[in-house]
Scaffold this motif. Structure first.
Motif, PDB file in Angstrom:
ATOM      1  N   SER A 238       1.012  -1.098   0.119  1.00 13.75           N
ATOM      2  CA  SER A 238      -0.092   0.039   0.639  1.00 13.75           C
ATOM      3  C   SER A 238       0.653   1.572   0.079  1.00 13.75           C
ATOM      4  O   SER A 238       2.002   1.622   0.835  1.00 13.75           O
ATOM      5  CB  SER A 238      -0.624   0.055   1.189  1.00 13.75           C
ATOM      6  N   THR A 239       0.557   1.875  -0.632  1.00 14.85           N
ATOM      7  CA  THR A 239       1.623   3.136  -0.973  1.00 14.85           C
ATOM      8  C   THR A 239       0.891   4.075  -1.642  1.00 14.85           C
ATOM      9  O   THR A 239      -0.326   4.394  -2.033  1.00 14.85           O
ATOM     10  CB  THR A 239       2.474   2.170  -2.274  1.00 14.85           C
ATOM     11  N   ILE A 240       1.188   6.170  -1.092  1.00 15.87           N
ATOM     12  CA  ILE A 240       0.673   7.043  -1.593  1.00 15.87           C
ATOM     13  C   ILE A 240       1.322   7.895  -1.999  1.00 15.87           C
ATOM     14  O   ILE A 240       2.825   8.353  -1.704  1.00 15.87           O
ATOM     15  CB  ILE A 240      -0.179   7.878   0.031  1.00 15.87           C
ATOM     16  N   LYS A 241       1.476   8.055  -3.702  1.00 16.54           N
ATOM     17  CA  LYS A 241       2.326   8.938  -4.333  1.00 16.54           C
ATOM     18  C   LYS A 241       1.478  10.681  -4.789  1.00 16.54           C
ATOM     19  O   LYS A 241       0.763  10.416  -4.850  1.00 16.54           O
ATOM     20  CB  LYS A 241       2.967   8.927  -5.799  1.00 16.54           C
ATOM     21  N   GLY A 242       2.420  11.567  -4.785  1.00 17.35           N
ATOM     22  CA  GLY A 242       1.593  13.151  -4.958  1.00 17.35           C
ATOM     23  C   GLY A 242       2.156  13.390  -5.242  1.00 17.35           C
ATOM     24  O   GLY A 242       3.420  13.593  -5.376  1.00 17.35           O
ATOM     25  N   GLY A 243       1.660  14.964  -5.997  1.00 20.00           N
ATOM     26  CA  GLY A 243       2.661  16.624  -5.783  1.00 20.00           C
ATOM     27  C   GLY A 243       1.538  16.970  -5.821  1.00 20.00           C
ATOM     28  O   GLY A 243       0.137  17.115  -5.838  1.00 20.00           O
ATOM     29  N   PRO A 244       1.874  18.653  -6.675  1.00 22.75           N
ATOM     30  CA  PRO A 244       0.720  18.931  -7.476  1.00 22.75           C
ATOM     31  C   PRO A 244       0.546  19.012  -8.216  1.00 22.75           C
ATOM     32  O   PRO A 244       1.081  18.392  -9.291  1.00 22.75           O
ATOM     33  CB  PRO A 244       2.372  20.941  -7.360  1.00 22.75           C
ATOM     34  N   ILE A 245      -1.170  19.882  -8.568  1.00 21.17           N
ATOM     35  CA  ILE A 245      -2.114  19.182 -10.094  1.00 21.17           C
ATOM     36  C   ILE A 245      -1.175  20.309 -10.456  1.00 21.17           C
ATOM     37  O   ILE A 245      -0.650  21.549 -10.599  1.00 21.17           O
ATOM     38  CB  ILE A 245      -3.076  19.759  -9.481  1.00 21.17           C
TER      39      ILE A 245
END
Length: 364
Positions: free
Chosen positions: A264-271
């Motif tokens: 289980s992982t979350i990846k993110g950044g700016p829209i």
């Protein structure tokens, strides 16, 4: 003594020729039978009567003995039921295209730690994403025989959803909507057991994967300042499927799976097109139990053309992540613990590719 026993003792006898005629006398001490035969006028007739009398008595004794003798029945060999094709196996051999709508309910909690919200109780609901997201599912399954191994079962389904969900906080819906794109893949491998001609149980090993793209927009449409996140995980578990053929055309199915998520992982950044105040990040979310329950019906309009309708419930959790760099100025953040509860409805048509249902043929 039974009649048959008496005859068995009396079947041994002797023929005595005397002046008054011919006597048949039993030699058994338990049975004394004397049968006089009247002497004939001529010697030839006398011998003829003797022979005839002896033949009649011996024949009668033999007939009675055969009538009383126990007949040995041929041993009955239990039949071995062969692999058959029935409405259930026919419904399990098809490819279907379905409309799919998922009602997503995602809750984040005020997890303890350096980023806890002091205005809310610990572990209270922090924010929620709710709403229906529409999409499509493609499902394929097969139930076949591998020699004497009957009803081997394989299943695969891919689903894609694209839409928006409403963003809520404890004060209520804030008016924001988050873009949502969801990919799901589910696979099964099992074996069916015929409990009755119209009832089958299939234990199976289930595994799958899921990805959810989310644009977090706290007010109005997603504009600069929003946050893009991707949540993903895989799962594995054990399940059981029960199927009941109400008629030759209608098959009801219920299944359930209990397992565990992993990776289980979350990846993110700016829209896209927003101020670059958010940096790219990634963090692990731990493992948790996952539950899946599903019910469906399949109706065969013809041997090949089927219609199907179903509903599925899925529940799992993500754990709280470790702190990570969230902002371009070095500011930290974390991903709070969460729970996801999804209800998915599907309706579509399928094309069955297996043989027509036939009675099970017994092998001896």
């Amino acid at each position: 003594m039974p009649q048959g026993g008496l005859w068995s003792f009396c079947h041994s006898f002797q023929i005595i020729f005397g002046s008054n005629g011919i006597l048949l006398e039993s030699r058994s001490p338990l049975c004394k039978i004397v049968a006089p035969i009247r002497k004939g006028i001529h010697k030839g007739i006398e011998h003829e009567k003797c022979f005839l009398a002896a033949s009649v008595i011996v024949a009668a004794a033999g007939s009675a003995s055969a009538a009383d003798m126990a007949v040995k029945a041929r041993p009955v060999v239990a039949p071995v039921v062969g692999c058959g094709v029935n409405p259930i196996t026919a419904s399990n051999n098809q490819i279907s295209l379905q409309y799919a709508g998922i009602h997503k309910e995602y809750e984040e909690y005020n997890s303890p730690g350096p980023f806890v919200d002091p205005a809310l109780p610990v572990n209270a609901v922090l924010d929620t994403e709710k709403g229906w997201v529409h999409g499509v599912s493609v499902t394929g399954s097969a139930m076949f025989n591998l020699g004497a191994f009957c009803n081997a079962y394989v299943f695969g389904r891919g689903s894609y959803f694209d839409g928006k969900t409403d963003y809520w906080q404890p004060l209520g819906r804030l008016g924001g909507q988050s873009n949502a794109k969801i990919w799901e893949g589910d696979f099964r491998l099992g074996k069916g057991f015929d409990i009755a001609p119209n009832f089958m149980l299939t234990p199976y090993l289930g595994l799958g994967t899921r990805s959810w793209d989310r644009d977090v927009c706290q007010a109005g449409p997603c504009v600069g300042g929003g946050l893009h996140e991707n949540y993903s995980h895989s799962y594995v578990g054990a399940g059981l499927m029960a199927q009941f053929a109400m008629t030759p055309n209608l098959v009801l199915t219920a299944s359930g799976l209990v397992g565990s998520t992993f990776d289980s992982t979350i990846k993110g950044g700016p829209i896209a097109n927003g101020p670059q105040t958010i940096t790219n990040f990634q963090a692990g979310l731990g493992n948790s139990a996952i539950y899946k329950v599903e019910g469906s019906l399949d109706y065969a309009f013809t041997q090949n053309l089927h219609g199907n309708l179903g509903v599925e419930y899925t529940e799992f959790r993500y754990g709280q992540s470790a702190p990570f760099v969230l902002q371009t100025n070095g500011g930290l953040g974390d991903e709070p613990a969460s729970r996801t509860r999804n209800v998915t409805v599907r309706a579509g048509i399928g094309w069955a590719f297996g043989p027509a249902p036939t009675p099970v043929v017994a092998k001896y």
